[in-house]
Design an enzyme around this catalytic site. Structure first.
Site, PDB file in Angstrom:
ATOM      1  N   HIS A 237       0.982  -1.072   0.062  1.00  0.00           N
ATOM      2  CA  HIS A 237      -0.016  -0.156   0.006  1.00  0.00           C
ATOM      3  C   HIS A 237       0.715   1.229   0.009  1.00  0.00           C
ATOM      4  O   HIS A 237       2.093   1.185   0.761  1.00  0.00           O
ATOM      5  CB  HIS A 237      -0.954  -0.048   1.319  1.00  0.00           C
ATOM      6  N   ARG A 257      -6.640  10.312   0.256  1.00  0.00           N
ATOM      7  CA  ARG A 257      -6.540  10.676  -1.208  1.00  0.00           C
ATOM      8  C   ARG A 257      -8.002  10.771  -1.815  1.00  0.00           C
ATOM      9  O   ARG A 257      -8.240  11.855  -2.680  1.00  0.00           O
ATOM     10  CB  ARG A 257      -5.467  10.052  -1.661  1.00  0.00           C
TER      11      ARG A 257
END
Ligand code: FAD
Length: 616
Positions: A237, A257
């Protein structure tokens, strides 16, 4: 000496009580099977609880244009077409119903203004698709499933570690393990067993994974004769915490995000614009101005490159850090403070706010976070038949992160929680149907005693035996250094030599103290599974001489068309791991048409500016 082993009998035993395990148990029980749910942690404490961002499903609450076909296409593209197409199809078609069912069972999702389940953006998803509860979606999912399971009257056996699957004539007859609290041994006789034990992140040093992730289910399945596929496909990740050192690896959800956060390097530059692969260019904003416009006005439906699939973003961060443009603690900056109000951040991302405040004394409503890649997920695992979740061993089923095929070479965020619900249910159905056709199996005393001897062996060794903690630390170091985001043949061969040496040392591992709550003993036993998985990952990574999705080879930086048509299958034969290549089943024409001609590969060399920096 004969060891005393408690015996329990069921139609279906589900090992693992995360999202996949509980959903499987609910379904098996609903079919009338006497069902047990066994887990090594406390009930309600499984890894799924940590899931933050949401559950992917084409509910069409935010974007009417969404459909299962688009979700299918995104999943296959994200997985670089290494996915089992039938799993991706079932998943895309059934996940909306599974989310609505969860709501019916009491899950309280965040809402749109019209009172529908709200959906948020995540990397690689064409439309805002993730049903969520702030950034605590996994907690709500487990709470809801747990409550439902308890009311179904399913027997739950917690703090019980299963060490071995029991078989007769090649079919599963049950499993054996020990109670963590007392150290007493236990065997479950079962007509069918469902594995839902999750992944193997704890074999790496920097990981978002919980202590439970030691690969037990993957190793047990392999030892019982099941096939594994594509074990080289591990997901880093892009955004884990990078400091303080004690919390390095803890996840920073992609939701940051999705809700407007952007990645910047030490020069303050939004570097992701330099790393848009050609394949995604049509779907992605080309300039910062366009991406900003997209945030302000979602109608134009452009994508920011900060939300490219995880493999692309992780490689880009890796490249920026290697090129000397990283943050002070070896990551990059993730900034949401300059685009969103403090109130919005605290409301949308409460766990992230508290995580940084408490662990790093950073206020993310005012300051950028420092983030870097962390081992997060394994796409490889136990091979299953898509419709029933049956493994290649009769009577053995698998669902959730322990199973493979659904996510191909790279998993899209949010697609795990939906995977757990869709294939957890299917595994429960498959296991109950199988069990309904079988008589109760008889457990083999000799097998049980052999399992008991192995489980207790670390107590019987002399002072010269090895310390399990040291061996674990060595394994994590070699996996981190040699089987990381970017790999080479030389490093992988080094890892294999290390794993072989560690395996020899693990055979002499010794523990002190008694059997009651003895973490050293628990780790000594977990080491075997971690070593098996580490070897399978490393051998498969060495075999796949291309770069695709979560697997990047610096010495083979491009994707290879031929490799894109193959799964790597791992089996255990006469005690050793044997690898083979098999063609991936191809989708029928109507689904092929949804995918288009282009094949996104995630090859390291496709990102502009990243070529020379991929490895240094
Ligand atoms: P788990 O939930 O891990 O459950 C495994 C179970 O198996 C546990 O009960 C454990 O005790 C038991 N077990 C293991 N070994 C044994 C044994 N030997 N004997 C008995 N029991 C055993 N995915 C998304 O889709 N959306 C997200 O927003 C998201 N956020 C995430 C955030 C974090 C921090 C992390 C780490 C992951 C996230 N993921 C997310 C991924 C997702 O959470 C996992 O892939 C998923 O929860 C795995 O579920 P599972 O049911 O397969 O296994």
């Amino acid at each position: 000496m004969t060891e005393s082993v408690q015996r329990l009998e069921y139609d279906v035993v589900v090992i693992g009580a995360g999202g996949a395990g509980i959903r499987a148990a609910i379904e098996a029980s609903a079919q009338g099977a006497r069902t047990a749910l066994v887990c090594k942690s406390l009930f309600g404490k499984a890894h799924t609880v940590m899931a933050e961002g949401g559950i992917a499903a084409a509910l069409r609450n935010v974007w009417q244009e969404d459909s299962w076909q688009v979700h299918f296409r995104d999943t296959m593209r994200g997985g670089k077409l290494l996915n089992n197409w039938r799993m991706a199809q079932l998943h895309a078609q059934e996940s909306p119903d599974r989310v609505l069912e969860l709501e019916e069972w009491g899950a309280l999702f965040d809402r749109t203004k019209d009172g529908l389940i709200l959906q948020r953006d995540f990397g690689g998803h064409r439309y805002a698709r993730l049903a969520h509860v702030g950034d605590r979606t996994g907690l709500e999912m487990i709470r809801t499933l747990q409550q439902h399971a308890v009311h179904k009257g399913i027997d739950v056996h917690m703090e019980c570690t299963i060490q071995r699957l029991l078989t007769a004539d090649g079919a599963v007859t049950g499993c054996a393990g020990y109670w963590r609290q007392t150290g007493e041994l236990v065997a479950f006789g079962a007509k069918a067993v469902v594995l839902a034990t999750g992944g193997v992140g704890k074999a790496w040093k920097i990981t978002s994974n919980s202590w439970e992730y030691t690969g037990d289910g993957i190793a047990m399945a392999l030892d019982a004769g099941a096939d594994l596929i594509d074990m080289e496909m591990t997901q880093f990740h892009p955004t884990g915490m990078v400091w303080p050192a004690s919390v390095r690896g803890i996840l920073v959800t992609e939701g940051v995000r999705g809700d407007g956060g952007t990645l910047k390097n030490s020069e303050g530059r939004r570097f992701m614009f330099d790393y848009i692969p050609d394949f995604f260019r049509a779907d992605t904003a080309d300039t910062e101005r366009e991406a900003d416009a997209w945030y302000e006005d979602k109608v134009n439906n452009r994508r920011t490159p900060d939300l490219l699939p995880r493999d692309e973003v992780a490689r880009a961060i890796n490249a920026e850090v290697k090129a000397g443009r990283g943050s002070p603690h070896g990551g990059v900056f993730l900034d949401i403070a300059s685009r969103r109000s403090a109130d919005y951040i605290r409301r949308r991302l409460p766990s992230m706010y508290h995580q940084f405040k408490e662990l790093a004394d950073v206020d993310i409503t005012a300051t950028a976070m420092e983030v870097g890649p962390t081992l997060h997920y394994i796409m490889g695992g136990v091979r299953v038949e898509p419709d029933t979740a049956a493994t290649t061993v009769p009577g053995l089923f698998a669902a959730g992160e322990v199973a493979a095929g659904m996510h191909g070479a790279n998993r899209l965020g949010g697609n795990s929680l939906s995977d757990l619900l869709v294939f957890g249910r299917r595994a429960g159905l498959g296991a109950a149907a199988y069990a309904s056709r079988r008589p109760a199996p008889a457990l083999d005393d000799a097998q049980l005693q052999a399992a008991a001897r192995d489980i207790l062996a670390p107590f019987a060794r002399d002072e010269s035996g090895e310390d399990p903690y040291q061996l674990h630390e060595r394994l994590q170091s070699t996996m981190q250094a040699n089987v990381g985001i970017v790999r080479t043949a030389g490093e992988l061969e080094q890892a294999l030599r290390d794993i072989e040496r560690l395996r020899a040392r693990a055979a002499t591992v010794r523990v002190k103290g008694g059997r009651t709550y003895n973490p050293g003993w628990n780790l000594a036993l977990d080491l075997g599974a971690m070593l098996t998985c580490a070897e399978a990952v490393t051998r498969s990574a060495l075999r796949r001489t291309e770069s695709r999705g979560g697997h990047t080879r610096a010495d083979h930086p491009k994707a290879d068309k031929e490799w894109g048509k193959k799964n790597i299958v791992t089996q255990r034969r006469d005690g050793v791991l044997v690898l083979a290549e098999e063609p991936i089943p191809q989708p029928p024409p109507e689904l092929q048409a949804l995918l288009g001609d282009d094949v996104p590969t995630g090859a390291a060399a496709t990102a502009t500016g990243a070529k020379e920096a991929v490895r240094s």
